[in-house]
Motif scaffolding. Structure first.
Motif, PDB file in Angstrom:
ATOM      1  N   GLY A 258      10.358 -19.895  38.480  1.00  0.00           N
ATOM      2  CA  GLY A 258      11.040 -20.426  39.649  1.00  0.00           C
ATOM      3  C   GLY A 258      12.009 -21.556  39.395  1.00  0.00           C
ATOM      4  N   LYS A 259      12.391 -21.760  38.153  1.00  0.00           N
ATOM      5  CA  LYS A 259      13.309 -22.843  37.823  1.00  0.00           C
ATOM      6  C   LYS A 259      14.540 -22.249  37.145  1.00  0.00           C
ATOM      7  N   ALA A 260      15.644 -22.203  37.872  1.00  0.00           N
ATOM      8  CA  ALA A 260      16.856 -21.560  37.370  1.00  0.00           C
ATOM      9  C   ALA A 260      17.705 -22.549  36.592  1.00  0.00           C
ATOM     10  N   TRP A 261      18.323 -22.060  35.516  1.00  0.00           N
ATOM     11  CA  TRP A 261      19.229 -22.871  34.698  1.00  0.00           C
ATOM     12  C   TRP A 261      20.596 -22.200  34.626  1.00  0.00           C
ATOM     13  N   ASP A 262      21.648 -22.997  34.678  1.00  0.00           N
ATOM     14  CA  ASP A 262      22.970 -22.558  34.273  1.00  0.00           C
ATOM     15  C   ASP A 262      22.978 -22.624  32.744  1.00  0.00           C
ATOM     16  N   ARG A 263      23.070 -21.484  32.093  1.00  0.00           N
ATOM     17  CA  ARG A 263      22.884 -21.459  30.632  1.00  0.00           C
ATOM     18  C   ARG A 263      23.974 -22.221  29.894  1.00  0.00           C
ATOM     19  N   GLY A 264      25.192 -22.204  30.409  1.00  0.00           N
ATOM     20  CA  GLY A 264      26.247 -22.984  29.776  1.00  0.00           C
ATOM     21  C   GLY A 264      25.948 -24.474  29.856  1.00  0.00           C
ATOM     22  N   LYS A 265      25.483 -24.912  31.016  1.00  0.00           N
ATOM     23  CA  LYS A 265      25.142 -26.319  31.187  1.00  0.00           C
ATOM     24  C   LYS A 265      23.949 -26.691  30.324  1.00  0.00           C
ATOM     25  N   LEU A 266      22.955 -25.811  30.263  1.00  0.00           N
ATOM     26  CA  LEU A 266      21.780 -26.056  29.428  1.00  0.00           C
ATOM     27  C   LEU A 266      22.192 -26.245  27.978  1.00  0.00           C
ATOM     28  N   ARG A 267      23.057 -25.369  27.480  1.00  0.00           N
ATOM     29  CA  ARG A 267      23.489 -25.446  26.092  1.00  0.00           C
ATOM     30  C   ARG A 267      24.253 -26.738  25.822  1.00  0.00           C
TER      31      ARG A 267
END
Length: 340
Positions: A258-267
């Protein structure tokens, strides 16, 4: 089962009179030994006295207040010292058998997926007195220190062949972000010291060990310790491809909880965190080397230095989206320790 308290002296030591055999597993930062001891040829346990100053009773507290919410990915705590044995605290754990701490990509990815679960819990799931710091300074304090030592940081990056990189603006941005209410609200449960020596497979089951440094922090804290934090005793071979796989696995597993990430931002945010932390680590390692007398032998510190430099270079490369040739660090940038 044995009455395990019978094997401990009043001052918190193993009582050799009643022990069949004992084996040293490792030495804590305060010199105390963590040992496997046998009460009979076929019965063994793990004895862990206080290993870090200031952590008396912390792991028992985590076992009582935190770990019951998680899957059984930790060894069972079988006995512990009483509250009045301050400075002489101890714990006895089940013996999982021989554990290998050789780096293995599949095991590391399993750790990252388990981590996504405990990171998914809201702050309100944990006791109000769960601390906001572990054994190392928080990233906010690290950034402040590096800003004060900016000239030293610039010299370090230049000597490493990273002269074209200036982290000043990025560190300022990170510090400003850390001061926002949103950053504080996004703090998650962190293991706190999740290097390669603190997880292993027993058979085919993953176990996470040594929870005494658990605290609230940014998710990048645990991620950095698993992916890019170096340790003198537990080297690993992180690659850009494996780092990317781990971050993607973390994002996918977080989404399941239930915890979504923007993968570009995460990286991007991870690579910034890792680059800043790695610079701080390099200054720390260099300081230990210059003193000539440190906890770890010089060859191990030099190996740790080289591993940290490689991680820094690759995280900087990822952060600025440039190829290694564009950044311009020489091919032999880890051949010597800066200052040698």
């Amino acid at each position: 089962m044995d009455n395990l308290r019978d094997f401990i002296t009043s001052d918190g030591r193993l009582d050799s009179r009643y022990i069949h055999k004992r084996e040293t597993l490792y030495q804590g930062m305060n010199g105390n030994l963590v040992e496997r001891f046998y009460t009979a040829p076929d019965r063994s346990y793990i004895f862990k006295p206080l290993t870090h100053p200031g952590q008396d009773g912390r792991e028992s507290w985590v076992y009582k207040h935190i770990l019951p919410r998680l899957p059984a990915i930790y060894p069972r705590l079988l006995a512990r010292s009483g509250p009045r044995q301050e400075g002489q605290g101890w714990s006895i754990f089940e013996d999982l058998g021989p554990l290998s701490h050789e780096f293995d990509a599949d095991t590391m990815l399993k750790v990252v997926k388990e981590m996504a679960l405990w990171h998914a819990f809201p702050q309100t799931a944990w006791p109000a007195d769960l601390p906001f710091a572990g054994q190392k300074p928080r990233i906010e304090s690290i950034v402040e220190e590096l800003r004060e030592r900016q000239e030293e940081v610039s010299e370090l990056l230049t000597e490493l062949g990273l002269a074209g990189i200036c982290l000043t603006e990025e560190m300022t941005e990170l510090l400003q972000t850390a001061a926002t209410p949103g950053f504080q609200a996004s703090q998650v449960l962190c293991h706190g010291d999740l290097h390669l020596g603190n997880y292993a497979l027993a058979g085919d089951k993953l176990f996470i060990l040594d929870w005494e440094h658990a605290h609230l922090n940014t998710p990048y804290w645990d991620l950095y310790h698993v992916l890019d934090m170096s340790h003198p005793l537990f080297p690993k071979q992180m690659t850009p491809i494996l780092r990317e796989q781990a971050l993607n696995a973390y994002a996918s597993e977080s989404s399941r909880h239930g915890k979504a990430w923007d993968r570009g931002k995460l990286r991007k945010e991870y690579c910034l965190f890792a680059a800043v932390f790695s610079v701080w680590m390099l200054l720390l390692i260099r300081s230990d080397l210059k003193r000539g007398k440190a906890i770890w032998p010089v060859p191990l510190l030099k190996a740790q230095w080289h591993e940290t430099v490689k991680s820094l270079a690759k995280c900087v490369e990822c952060l600025y989206r440039r190829e290694a040739e564009t950044i311009g660090y020489p091919s032999n940038y880890t051949d010597k320790v800066v200052g040698e």
